[in-house]
Scaffold this active site. Structure first.
Site, PDB file in Angstrom:
ATOM      1  N   CYS A   1      -7.318  17.054 -59.161  1.00  0.00           N
ATOM      2  CA  CYS A   1      -7.505  17.854 -57.943  1.00  0.00           C
ATOM      3  C   CYS A   1      -8.853  18.563 -57.965  1.00  0.00           C
ATOM      4  O   CYS A   1      -9.070  19.526 -57.234  1.00  0.00           O
ATOM      5  CB  CYS A   1      -6.385  18.879 -57.784  1.00  0.00           C
ATOM      6  SG  CYS A   1      -4.830  18.154 -57.283  1.00  0.00           S
TER       7      CYS A   1
ATOM      8  N   HIS B   1      -3.133  25.382 -67.770  1.00  0.00           N
ATOM      9  CA  HIS B   1      -3.854  24.187 -67.306  1.00  0.00           C
ATOM     10  C   HIS B   1      -4.933  24.648 -66.324  1.00  0.00           C
ATOM     11  O   HIS B   1      -4.802  24.463 -65.115  1.00  0.00           O
ATOM     12  CB  HIS B   1      -2.836  23.257 -66.627  1.00  0.00           C
ATOM     13  CG  HIS B   1      -3.349  21.889 -66.337  1.00  0.00           C
ATOM     14  ND1 HIS B   1      -2.819  21.091 -65.341  1.00  0.00           N
ATOM     15  CD2 HIS B   1      -4.327  21.145 -66.911  1.00  0.00           C
ATOM     16  CE1 HIS B   1      -3.442  19.932 -65.318  1.00  0.00           C
ATOM     17  NE2 HIS B   1      -4.359  19.938 -66.249  1.00  0.00           N
TER      18      HIS B   1
ATOM     19  N   ASP C   1     -10.355  22.151 -68.169  1.00  0.00           N
ATOM     20  CA  ASP C   1      -8.960  21.698 -68.122  1.00  0.00           C
ATOM     21  C   ASP C   1      -7.946  22.703 -68.681  1.00  0.00           C
ATOM     22  O   ASP C   1      -6.843  22.780 -68.174  1.00  0.00           O
ATOM     23  CB  ASP C   1      -8.835  20.365 -68.889  1.00  0.00           C
ATOM     24  CG  ASP C   1      -7.538  19.632 -68.597  1.00  0.00           C
ATOM     25  OD1 ASP C   1      -7.127  19.591 -67.422  1.00  0.00           O
ATOM     26  OD2 ASP C   1      -6.926  19.087 -69.536  1.00  0.00           O
TER      27      ASP C   1
ATOM     28  N   SER D   1      -3.614  17.738 -62.126  1.00  0.00           N
ATOM     29  CA  SER D   1      -4.535  16.691 -62.554  1.00  0.00           C
ATOM     30  C   SER D   1      -5.154  15.992 -61.337  1.00  0.00           C
ATOM     31  O   SER D   1      -4.471  15.768 -60.338  1.00  0.00           O
ATOM     32  CB  SER D   1      -3.779  15.638 -63.367  1.00  0.00           C
ATOM     33  OG  SER D   1      -2.938  16.266 -64.293  1.00  0.00           O
TER      34      SER D   1
ATOM     35  N   LYS E   1      -3.101  17.813 -74.311  1.00  0.00           N
ATOM     36  CA  LYS E   1      -1.911  18.237 -73.563  1.00  0.00           C
ATOM     37  C   LYS E   1      -0.764  18.628 -74.504  1.00  0.00           C
ATOM     38  O   LYS E   1      -0.049  19.591 -74.251  1.00  0.00           O
ATOM     39  CB  LYS E   1      -1.458  17.115 -72.631  1.00  0.00           C
ATOM     40  CG  LYS E   1      -2.522  16.642 -71.659  1.00  0.00           C
ATOM     41  CD  LYS E   1      -2.963  17.748 -70.754  1.00  0.00           C
ATOM     42  CE  LYS E   1      -3.923  17.235 -69.697  1.00  0.00           C
ATOM     43  NZ  LYS E   1      -4.420  18.319 -68.833  1.00  0.00           N
TER      44      LYS E   1
ATOM     45  N   ARG F   1      -0.650   9.182 -68.191  1.00  0.00           N
ATOM     46  CA  ARG F   1       0.454   9.856 -68.863  1.00  0.00           C
ATOM     47  C   ARG F   1       1.783   9.294 -68.356  1.00  0.00           C
ATOM     48  O   ARG F   1       1.902   8.923 -67.190  1.00  0.00           O
ATOM     49  CB  ARG F   1       0.410  11.365 -68.605  1.00  0.00           C
ATOM     50  CG  ARG F   1      -0.683  12.080 -69.379  1.00  0.00           C
ATOM     51  CD  ARG F   1      -0.657  13.585 -69.160  1.00  0.00           C
ATOM     52  NE  ARG F   1      -1.136  13.949 -67.844  1.00  0.00           N
ATOM     53  CZ  ARG F   1      -0.378  14.209 -66.801  1.00  0.00           C
ATOM     54  NH1 ARG F   1       0.939  14.215 -66.910  1.00  0.00           N
ATOM     55  NH2 ARG F   1      -0.902  14.514 -65.641  1.00  0.00           N
TER      56      ARG F   1
ATOM     57  N   TYR G   1      -3.276   6.200 -74.534  1.00  0.00           N
ATOM     58  CA  TYR G   1      -3.900   6.930 -73.426  1.00  0.00           C
ATOM     59  C   TYR G   1      -4.152   8.406 -73.804  1.00  0.00           C
ATOM     60  O   TYR G   1      -3.279   9.050 -74.397  1.00  0.00           O
ATOM     61  CB  TYR G   1      -3.019   6.846 -72.158  1.00  0.00           C
ATOM     62  CG  TYR G   1      -3.566   7.752 -71.089  1.00  0.00           C
ATOM     63  CD1 TYR G   1      -4.753   7.421 -70.433  1.00  0.00           C
ATOM     64  CD2 TYR G   1      -2.972   8.972 -70.799  1.00  0.00           C
ATOM     65  CE1 TYR G   1      -5.314   8.279 -69.495  1.00  0.00           C
ATOM     66  CE2 TYR G   1      -3.517   9.831 -69.864  1.00  0.00           C
ATOM     67  CZ  TYR G   1      -4.690   9.484 -69.211  1.00  0.00           C
ATOM     68  OH  TYR G   1      -5.251  10.346 -68.311  1.00  0.00           O
TER      69      TYR G   1
ATOM     70  N   ARG H   1     -11.566   6.984 -67.186  1.00  0.00           N
ATOM     71  CA  ARG H   1     -12.009   8.276 -67.711  1.00  0.00           C
ATOM     72  C   ARG H   1     -13.324   8.189 -68.452  1.00  0.00           C
ATOM     73  O   ARG H   1     -13.748   7.118 -68.890  1.00  0.00           O
ATOM     74  CB  ARG H   1     -10.950   8.791 -68.702  1.00  0.00           C
ATOM     75  CG  ARG H   1      -9.575   9.028 -68.094  1.00  0.00           C
ATOM     76  CD  ARG H   1      -9.505  10.364 -67.449  1.00  0.00           C
ATOM     77  NE  ARG H   1      -8.243  10.640 -66.792  1.00  0.00           N
ATOM     78  CZ  ARG H   1      -7.742  11.866 -66.647  1.00  0.00           C
ATOM     79  NH1 ARG H   1      -8.365  12.905 -67.140  1.00  0.00           N
ATOM     80  NH2 ARG H   1      -6.626  12.058 -65.990  1.00  0.00           N
TER      81      ARG H   1
HETATM   82  C1  OXD Z   1      -4.558  15.494 -66.925  1.00  0.00           C
HETATM   83  C2  OXD Z   1      -5.803  15.438 -67.730  1.00  0.00           C
HETATM   84  O1  OXD Z   1      -3.868  14.473 -66.767  1.00  0.00           O
HETATM   85  O2  OXD Z   1      -6.479  16.469 -67.821  1.00  0.00           O
HETATM   86  O3  OXD Z   1      -4.243  16.589 -66.429  1.00  0.00           O
HETATM   87  O4  OXD Z   1      -6.115  14.385 -68.306  1.00  0.00           O
HETATM   88 MN    MN Z   2      -5.511  18.202 -66.989  1.00  0.00          MN
END
Ligand code: OXD
Ligand code: MN
Length: 586
Positions: A251, A227, A276, A249, A207, A70, A198, A365
């Site tokens: 974590c 989130h 998420d 993100s 998002k 991002r 992306y 990913r």
């Molecule tokens: C993020 C994702 O960047 O979930 O938080 O991809």
């Molecule tokens: Mn996320």
């Protein structure tokens, strides 16, 4: 194909005029359509086939090396007043925003196909779900949206009867950072994103819609778009409690949502509802009910292993799209952290050479349907959502922040959420490992002013007496040698057990000015190589450290000026005033 929704027809006409695609493809959402787009992408080398014996229907996509995360500095919230977007967002006026971005969209789809993707965020039958339509020139986006959302005919039907949808226009443009913009127009329920393929910038349901636009709608309509992962913890007695947890993100949301309990936790089970995003509404009984608006996982590959997340490894054996991972000699996907295999080709398709960096891109990913997850909860399809017993906040904090503590009140919970800080990761461009404020893990995703967002959170205490208990956790404490003090992963169930014990009024805790900490022995260490001293260290309050922390948080909160809710100042004053000499150690 076309639709009875005139607004949609008109908008497609407008976009066609502006972007000039060669062809328009209306996505019906069928498996056959998915297969056809995959075949076309294989031919044009936008996808590569992986080993079909070990990984049937698995494919690899390689991004432009400048487009792997991002880009927060190019992400804008365009509202008529800058105060609505707040200091937490980059702001542009809607007229300037449209003008700037439309220049980039002009003629950008020449020679390309424009995919029309009607999608539904959440179970199609749920009153809490919301629809959108993404127009994109990226077949990669089309196949990922197939996995990540309920899309095609089923969504179009709902749009036609509901007559409302979020408009999302996307083009990969020329993929250059100079010509990249990710623009949100919450007042118009629309998104325009160009210059990136992306996931977070391009799969607009995720998002852009389910967090930035939805958080704005949620504020107006009285619900929460967060989130957060959603999991169900089933005890050996067969009782299941649902928990929603917000971590920034990378974590460990996906790992926690799919946790497999260790041997010593026989009879316990974790059910995965989402990894998420959570949309939460107050039920008639005052409880918060959550749905996962997504239908798949767009997870971080590196670090996913038999030890950290066996359920994820299992679900990645078939029907998955891998982005920017490395490949082994026999063409299997590979990333750092996997126990088996060695990389032959790196994420850019070059022969792997460790001197050139990691084999897999650190933010590489996988995209896979939620239904492939062995711990997928049938309740994830429940239109009513699941009742949330506990909310957890957390971040990556090498020092100070205890393993877990419970908040003292709803107002204190909002302060604790607002105070979340975490070290940055590879999910966004920029330096990694820098501590930054990330309230409720929403810093990159809140579609309006944080001060108003906290006020919105605070408003729930007057609407319900039945809200979830709130906790803060930190899996990432390090000792003086830089080693993690808590084993994490499957062992995190020990902390979840204490949390649910608190919800049920059974687990023991010690009151401190920062909240309730686990009493010694209240978190089981049976079968674990963690000493009592380490547990004491993980569960203590370092008074001086907390005074310093409070002052940093205060400086941050005050950047919101007069709009900062007074309740947050009051809650913090309570902590600071009583902290010296009042923090018991074990
Ligand atoms: C993020 C994702 O960047 O979930 O938080 O991809
Ligand atoms: Mn996320």
């Amino acid at each position: 194909m076309s639709t009875t929704n005139q607004e949609l027809n008109n908008w497609i006409e407008e976009v066609k005029e502006l972007t000039q695609p060669d062809r328009i493809h209306w996505c019906d959402g069928s498996k056959e359509e998915y297969r056809r787009i995959v075949q076309e992408m294989l031919k044009s080398k936008q996808l590569y086939e992986l080993n079909q014996e070990t990984h049937p229907n698995c494919y690899l996509h390689r991004s432009d090396p400048n487009d792997v995360a991002r880009t927060e500095h190019l992400t804008y919230v365009c509202t008529s007043k800058s105060e609505t977007a707040g200091p937490n967002n980059n702001w542009m006026s809607p007229s300037e925003g449209h003008e700037k971005v439309d220049k980039l969209f002009a003629g950008c789809m020449k020679g390309r196909t424009m995919y029309v993707i009607p999608y539904c965020m959440g179970p199609v039958e749920s009153p809490y779900s919301r629809c959108g339509v993404e127009l994109t020139d990226s077949p990669y986006v089309a196949i990922n949206m197939h996995i990540m959302t309920r899309m095609g005919n089923q969504a179009l039907k709902r749009i036609e009867s509901e007559k409302t949808f979020v408009k999302g226009l996307h083009s990969t443009g020329d993929l250059s950072i100079e010509n990249r913009l990710i623009m949100h127009f919450p007042e118009e329920l629309s998104i325009k994103s160009i210059g990136s393929g992306y996931g977070g910038n391009a799969l607009l349901g995720k998002k852009c819609h389910a967090l930035r636009i939805a958080s704005y709608q949620a504020k107006t309509e009285g619900w929460l778009a967060e989130h957060m992962l959603i999991l169900g913890l089933q005890s050996p007695e067969g009782e299941t409690h649902y928990v929603a947890a917000a971590f920034p993100s990378q974590c460990g949301k996906t790992n926690l949502a799919m946790l497999i309990p260790p041997e010593t936790y026989k009879g316990w089970k974790v059910w995965t509802v989402g990894d998420d995003i959570a949309w939460m509404h107050l039920g008639e009984d005052g409880r918060l009910f959550a749905i996962n608006p997504e239908a798949g996982y767009f997870g971080v590959a590196p670090g996913t292993s038999e030890k950290t997340n066996p359920n994820a490894l299992a679900m990645l054996q078939q029907d998955a799209i891998f982005t920017n991972v490395a490949v082994t000699e026999d063409n299997q996907p590979w990333w750092e952290g996997l126990d088996e295999g060695t990389p032959k080709t790196d994420w850019q398709g070059r022969p792997f050479d460790p001197s050139q960096g990691k084999a897999a891109q650190p933010n590489s990913r996988f995209t896979v349907s939620a239904k492939h997850c062995p711990s997928y909860s049938p309740e994830a399809e429940n239109p009513k959502g699941v009742p949330i017993s506990a909310i957890i906040f957390g971040g990556r904090r090498p020092s100070l922040i205890p393993l877990v503590y419970e908040t003292k009140s709803w107002e204190h919970s909002v302060l604790v959420g607002a105070s979340v800080a975490s070290e940055t990761t590879a999910a966004a461009t920029g330096k990694v490992g820098v501590l930054r404020h990330d309230p409720m893990a929403m810093k990159p995703f809140c579609g309006y002013n944080f001060a108003e967002y906290w006020q919105h959170w605070l408003s729930f205490s007057s609407k319900s007496k039945n809200l979830p208990k709130v906790f803060h956790v930190n899996w990432f404490r390090q000792d003086e040698k830089g080693e993690f003090m808590w084993p994490g992963f499957g062992e995190n169930i020990r902390v979840l057990e204490w949390i649910i014990g608190r919800v049920k009024g059974q687990a023991e805790a010690i009151p401190t000015p920062i909240g309730y900490l686990p009493a010694r022995g209240a978190i089981s260490t049976n079968g674990l190589d963690v000493s009592n001293e380490t547990m004491d260290e993980l569960c203590k309050v370092d008074e001086q450290g907390w005074i310093g922390e409070a002052s940093k948080v205060r400086t941050y909160l005050e950047t919101f000026g007069t709009q900062l809710p007074q309740e947050l100042r009051d809650e913090q004053d309570k902590i600071i005033k009583v902290t010296p000499n009042k923090c018991p150690t074990h």
